[in-house]
Write a protein that holds these residues in place. Structure first.
Motif, PDB file in Angstrom:
ATOM      1  N   THR A 170       0.826  -1.207   0.000  1.00 32.85           N
ATOM      2  CA  THR A 170       0.000   0.000   0.000  1.00 32.85           C
ATOM      3  C   THR A 170       0.860   1.258   0.000  1.00 32.85           C
ATOM      4  O   THR A 170       0.540   2.252  -0.664  1.00 32.85           O
ATOM      5  CB  THR A 170      -0.933  -0.002   1.225  1.00 32.85           C
ATOM      6  OG1 THR A 170      -1.768  -1.166   1.173  1.00 32.85           O
ATOM      7  CG2 THR A 170      -1.811   1.232   1.251  1.00 32.85           C
ATOM      8  N   ALA A 171       1.975   1.240   0.740  1.00 28.62           N
ATOM      9  CA  ALA A 171       2.881   2.396   0.777  1.00 28.62           C
ATOM     10  C   ALA A 171       3.580   2.619  -0.552  1.00 28.62           C
ATOM     11  O   ALA A 171       4.163   3.688  -0.769  1.00 28.62           O
ATOM     12  CB  ALA A 171       3.919   2.206   1.883  1.00 28.62           C
ATOM     13  N   TRP A 172       3.541   1.642  -1.463  1.00 27.69           N
ATOM     14  CA  TRP A 172       4.150   1.792  -2.788  1.00 27.69           C
ATOM     15  C   TRP A 172       3.129   2.157  -3.851  1.00 27.69           C
ATOM     16  O   TRP A 172       3.482   2.227  -5.032  1.00 27.69           O
ATOM     17  CB  TRP A 172       4.849   0.490  -3.201  1.00 27.69           C
ATOM     18  CG  TRP A 172       5.916   0.047  -2.266  1.00 27.69           C
ATOM     19  CD1 TRP A 172       6.555   0.816  -1.328  1.00 27.69           C
ATOM     20  CD2 TRP A 172       6.479  -1.265  -2.154  1.00 27.69           C
ATOM     21  NE1 TRP A 172       7.472   0.074  -0.638  1.00 27.69           N
ATOM     22  CE2 TRP A 172       7.456  -1.213  -1.125  1.00 27.69           C
ATOM     23  CE3 TRP A 172       6.269  -2.464  -2.818  1.00 27.69           C
ATOM     24  CZ2 TRP A 172       8.201  -2.322  -0.751  1.00 27.69           C
ATOM     25  CZ3 TRP A 172       7.015  -3.568  -2.463  1.00 27.69           C
ATOM     26  CH2 TRP A 172       7.972  -3.496  -1.435  1.00 27.69           C
ATOM     27  N   GLY A 173       1.872   2.344  -3.468  1.00 29.53           N
ATOM     28  CA  GLY A 173       0.836   2.644  -4.446  1.00 29.53           C
ATOM     29  C   GLY A 173       0.406   1.442  -5.254  1.00 29.53           C
ATOM     30  O   GLY A 173      -0.101   1.590  -6.372  1.00 29.53           O
ATOM     31  N   ILE A 174       0.559   0.225  -4.705  1.00 26.22           N
ATOM     32  CA  ILE A 174       0.224  -1.015  -5.395  1.00 26.22           C
ATOM     33  C   ILE A 174      -0.966  -1.670  -4.700  1.00 26.22           C
ATOM     34  O   ILE A 174      -1.028  -1.721  -3.471  1.00 26.22           O
ATOM     35  CB  ILE A 174       1.420  -1.986  -5.415  1.00 26.22           C
ATOM     36  CG1 ILE A 174       2.609  -1.347  -6.147  1.00 26.22           C
ATOM     37  CG2 ILE A 174       1.043  -3.302  -6.066  1.00 26.22           C
ATOM     38  CD1 ILE A 174       2.384  -1.101  -7.611  1.00 26.22           C
ATOM     39  N   LYS A 175      -1.908  -2.182  -5.496  1.00 28.34           N
ATOM     40  CA  LYS A 175      -3.059  -2.913  -4.990  1.00 28.34           C
ATOM     41  C   LYS A 175      -2.993  -4.344  -5.504  1.00 28.34           C
ATOM     42  O   LYS A 175      -3.059  -4.592  -6.716  1.00 28.34           O
ATOM     43  CB  LYS A 175      -4.356  -2.244  -5.457  1.00 28.34           C
ATOM     44  CG  LYS A 175      -5.611  -3.029  -5.146  1.00 28.34           C
ATOM     45  CD  LYS A 175      -5.835  -3.161  -3.648  1.00 28.34           C
ATOM     46  CE  LYS A 175      -7.129  -3.922  -3.357  1.00 28.34           C
ATOM     47  NZ  LYS A 175      -7.343  -4.115  -1.899  1.00 28.34           N
TER      48      LYS A 175
END
Length: 276
Positions: free
Chosen positions: A190-195
């Motif tokens: 989530t902190a990497w902008g990945i779902k």
């Protein structure tokens, strides 16, 4: 005099407090802004665009697709407002650059991982991870390579989760393992902008010797069940014979009729009045 001195001391304290807060605000503004040099370079870039029109339009106007977003940096700083797109956007030459981010769902094919299970069995397991970029700006600014980092994290997460499971759980409870792995990966990325959208266990390969041992164990179990079934049949047959012998012992005529039936079935009865 004492009251006047107290008021002057109070005023000096308030002025000092305001001065410190003002310095902090100025420092914060300087840290978040581009500064005087940045504004000068921005004006020079605009002048360059105006001077070189219409040739500069081919450099300044960019297009991103419906499934893409553009993250723009001006003098090394992110522009406010987040990512741009889809469609046309404008960049200033020399001072701005951008990175394209694909928002479509991507897939990671995790290669077979050699895992030692909780019951000390070596098994090779591979999986598939489906994910997408949920925040283009964060995926560019917070991690160097979001896709490569997600791939490595998926491999280590697969080994860590399978190391806490027994062999029979890996073979029979794949859905639970997939859900656990998806939850762990989603929280971490989530902190990497990945779902992370979905995780599936493809295959679990056992060593050849273990496969032979399991096959021998299964065959022995089948033979044991067959013997138990045969023994139960013999037991039921003996109970039926015992009940029949008790009935025949109570009636001599029933014993005689049974004797005649057996001899007839053997083809040896030739008495008078009997039609075979």
């Amino acid at each position: 005099m004492g009251r006047k001195d107290a008021e002057q001391r109070r005023a000096s304290l308030w002025s000092q407090l305001y001065t410190e807060n003002g310095r902090e605000d100025i420092m914060e503004a300087e840290s978040t802004g581009i500064g005087i040099c940045g504004w000068i370079l921005t004006l020079l870039s605009l002048v360059l665009v105006l001077v070189t029109v219409p040739f500069s339009l081919f450099v300044c106007f960019k297009v991103v697709q419906e499934y893409e977003r553009a993250v723009i940096f001006r003098l090394g700083r992110l522009l406010p407002g987040g990512s741009r797109g889809p469609g046309i956007f404008f960049i200033l030459p020399c001072i701005e650059n951008y990175s394209k981010v694909d928002l479509r769902t991507s897939v990671i094919d995790i290669p077979p991982q050699e895992v030692l299970t909780k019951d000390s069995v070596t098994v090779s397991v591979d999986a598939v991870v489906y994910y997408r970029v949920s925040n283009a700006t964060v995926s560019v600014a917070n991690v160097e390579n979001a896709h490569h980092s997600t791939r490595l994290l998926a491999q280590t997460t697969l080994r860590n989760i399978l190391g806490t499971k027994n062999l029979h759980e890996i073979l029979s409870d794949r859905e639970s393992i997939s859900n656990s792995m998806q939850s762990v990966l989603d929280d971490a990325t989530t902190a990497w902008g990945i779902k992370v959208e979905r995780v599936e266990i493809k295959d679990a390969r056992l060593p050849v010797q273990l496969q032979r041992a399991m096959a021998a164990e299964a065959e022995a179990a089948r033979e044991a069940r067959a013997k138990v079934i045969a023994a139960e049949g013999e037991q039921k047959a003996s109970k039926a014979l015992r009940e029949a012998s008790l009935v025949m012992a109570e009636s001599s005529s029933a014993l005689q009729l049974r004797y005649l039936q057996v001899t007839h079935d053997n083809g040896n009865f030739n008495g008078p009045g009997w039609n075979s």
